[in-house]
Design a protein around this motif. Sequence first.
Motif, mmCIF file in Angstrom:
data_model
loop_
_atom_site.group_PDB
_atom_site.id
_atom_site.type_symbol
_atom_site.label_atom_id
_atom_site.label_comp_id
_atom_site.label_asym_id
_atom_site.label_seq_id
_atom_site.Cartn_x
_atom_site.Cartn_y
_atom_site.Cartn_z
ATOM 1 N N THR A 110 -3.590 11.582 -2.015
ATOM 2 C CA THR A 110 -3.067 10.773 -0.928
ATOM 3 C C THR A 110 -4.178 10.498 0.070
ATOM 4 O OG1 THR A 110 -1.557 10.752 0.973
ATOM 5 C CG2 THR A 110 -2.186 12.905 0.135
ATOM 6 N N TYR A 157 7.580 7.137 -4.263
ATOM 7 C CA TYR A 157 6.946 7.183 -5.568
ATOM 8 C C TYR A 157 7.150 8.583 -6.144
ATOM 9 C CZ TYR A 157 3.268 7.819 -9.039
ATOM 10 O OH TYR A 157 2.584 8.124 -10.195
ATOM 11 N N ASP A 175 0.862 -1.183 0.000
ATOM 12 C CA ASP A 175 0.000 0.000 0.000
ATOM 13 C C ASP A 175 0.897 1.230 0.000
ATOM 14 O OD1 ASP A 175 -2.272 1.514 -0.060
ATOM 15 O OD2 ASP A 175 -3.003 0.919 1.917
ATOM 16 N N GLU A 176 0.288 2.392 -0.217
ATOM 17 C CA GLU A 176 1.059 3.634 -0.203
ATOM 18 C C GLU A 176 0.452 4.604 0.798
ATOM 19 O OE1 GLU A 176 -2.212 4.347 -3.158
ATOM 20 O OE2 GLU A 176 -0.739 2.735 -2.929
ATOM 21 N N GLN A 234 6.434 11.021 -9.416
ATOM 22 C CA GLN A 234 5.584 11.137 -10.599
ATOM 23 C C GLN A 234 6.421 11.299 -11.871
ATOM 24 O OE1 GLN A 234 3.416 14.347 -8.505
ATOM 25 N NE2 GLN A 234 1.552 13.395 -9.308
ATOM 26 N N LYS A 254 3.680 2.784 -9.157
ATOM 27 C CA LYS A 254 3.553 2.206 -7.812
ATOM 28 C C LYS A 254 3.610 0.685 -7.856
ATOM 29 C CE LYS A 254 0.766 6.115 -6.178
ATOM 30 N NZ LYS A 254 -0.572 6.583 -5.772
ATOM 31 N N THR A 255 3.006 0.104 -8.873
ATOM 32 C CA THR A 255 3.032 -1.360 -8.978
ATOM 33 C C THR A 255 4.443 -1.869 -9.273
ATOM 34 O OG1 THR A 255 2.380 -1.127 -11.303
ATOM 35 C CG2 THR A 255 0.633 -1.539 -9.704
ATOM 36 N N ILE A 261 7.196 -0.440 -8.171
ATOM 37 C CA ILE A 261 7.897 -0.341 -6.891
ATOM 38 C C ILE A 261 7.517 -1.527 -6.007
ATOM 39 C CG2 ILE A 261 8.182 1.023 -4.788
ATOM 40 C CD1 ILE A 261 7.622 3.519 -6.495
ATOM 41 N N ALA A 262 6.233 -1.876 -5.975
ATOM 42 C CA ALA A 262 5.784 -3.032 -5.194
ATOM 43 C C ALA A 262 6.434 -4.318 -5.714
ATOM 44 C CB ALA A 262 4.266 -3.143 -5.248
ATOM 45 N N VAL A 294 5.514 3.967 -1.379
ATOM 46 C CA VAL A 294 4.933 2.626 -1.400
ATOM 47 C C VAL A 294 5.662 1.775 -0.365
ATOM 48 C CG1 VAL A 294 4.540 0.550 -2.787
ATOM 49 C CG2 VAL A 294 4.318 2.820 -3.832
ATOM 50 N N TYR A 335 -2.728 -2.273 -6.866
ATOM 51 C CA TYR A 335 -1.793 -3.372 -7.072
ATOM 52 C C TYR A 335 -2.483 -4.585 -7.693
ATOM 53 C CZ TYR A 335 0.495 -0.096 -4.097
ATOM 54 O OH TYR A 335 1.003 1.080 -3.616
#
Length: 419
Positions: free
Chosen positions: A88, A119, A69-70, A121, A145-146, A148-149, A101, A172
């Motif tokens: 956010t 994260y 999650d972020e 942009q 973000k995905t 980074i996950a 993240v 995700y």
Amino acid sequence: MRLDYLRGLLADLPRKNCWTMAEHAGKTRAFGLQRLLYQAVWDEDAALEVVRGFAVRHLAAPGAVLVFDETGQEKKGEATAGVGRQYTGTTGQVSNAVVAVYCTYASALGHCLIDGDLYVQEHWTKDPQRCERAGLGEDFTFHAKTAIALQQARRAVAAGVPVDWAAGDEVYGRSSKLRGFFEEHDIGYVFAVGVNFAVPTGVGPIRADVLAAKKVPKRAWNRLSCGQGAKGPRVYDWALIATAGPRHHLLVRRSIADPTDLSYFYAYTPEGQSMALSDLVAIAGIRWTVEEDFANGKDAVGLDHTQARRYRSWRRHAVLAMAALALLSVIASLDRRDHPAPVLPTSPTTETPADFGRIALTVTEARRLFQLFTHLLRDLTPALATRRMDFHLQWSTWRRRHQARARWHHYKQRLTDLD
């Protein structure tokens, strides 16, 4: 100097930045702690590996879950690494903020953050000089973000973290690469997905909401709890729908108060793991542990208190905050193992017990006791410190017994309302 920083993060300070923590440590100025984040020679990636290893060594248990999650932190100006106008959940709206993240490791023994990264942009990549000033490097490349996950998942698996499941919200869940990684490593998942998620079926992909409307008769709904809340079990109606893959399912959650309020989860179960509805519901519910870690990380150890502008400084602060949170989470876990869980009612007619037990040691209470005992051992003789520690432990036990009693009655009322 890192110990001074950690002690500052664990201290009861309203704001945890280099100035306040330096004063708490008895320093005459903040330069030493600022240098720790900006110039000192130490490997924050290696430190994160130590934090992850410590957490997993004490919290590993069958059925462990990685949760992604972020979370955000509002920031002014344009100089801070990753800052920008973005949504956010911290504010519930679009604001000028930095977003990171994180990955939580959750098991029956406890949970805490074990990885995290900023994260940034995509528009930052159009200004290499700005990236260089923020410590991102002129050759910085954008990572969703995905992505980074996925990097965090790879690090966890490469480090040998024992994990059976993964979970996360629909950000995700819509990543086929992230889902594919877990399938390749025989790790199950229950990811939230949107109403327009294309579910593979024997007749082709069908939207999640359309499939649920067609394939869930009234008798298919099951009322189950997906976890314990502050005032009772989190109870919803659930249904499981088969898909084109024999080990893939669409899990549908329906609100009891508002039957039109539906949520969807795409689930994969590896060979050897249970595909029972109750087990998948439990994995869907454990996703909320990351929200608890965010709350504890911010309130207890200042995860979002950093005033650093450059990326490396931000990351070093985050790693040290995760270390402090891991310590408190493990302390709470050890207490939980030494004492049985408090008694909870199972139905509206459950008789009131003679002993309600006591709630588990929380991260906040663990921090309070840690700080208290640190001061006692520093300021008093060992014999007197021990007596004072026993006194405060007795008060902590009384409070938690009182909270267990209140929780029991909250749960019984919740069960009565649902009956």
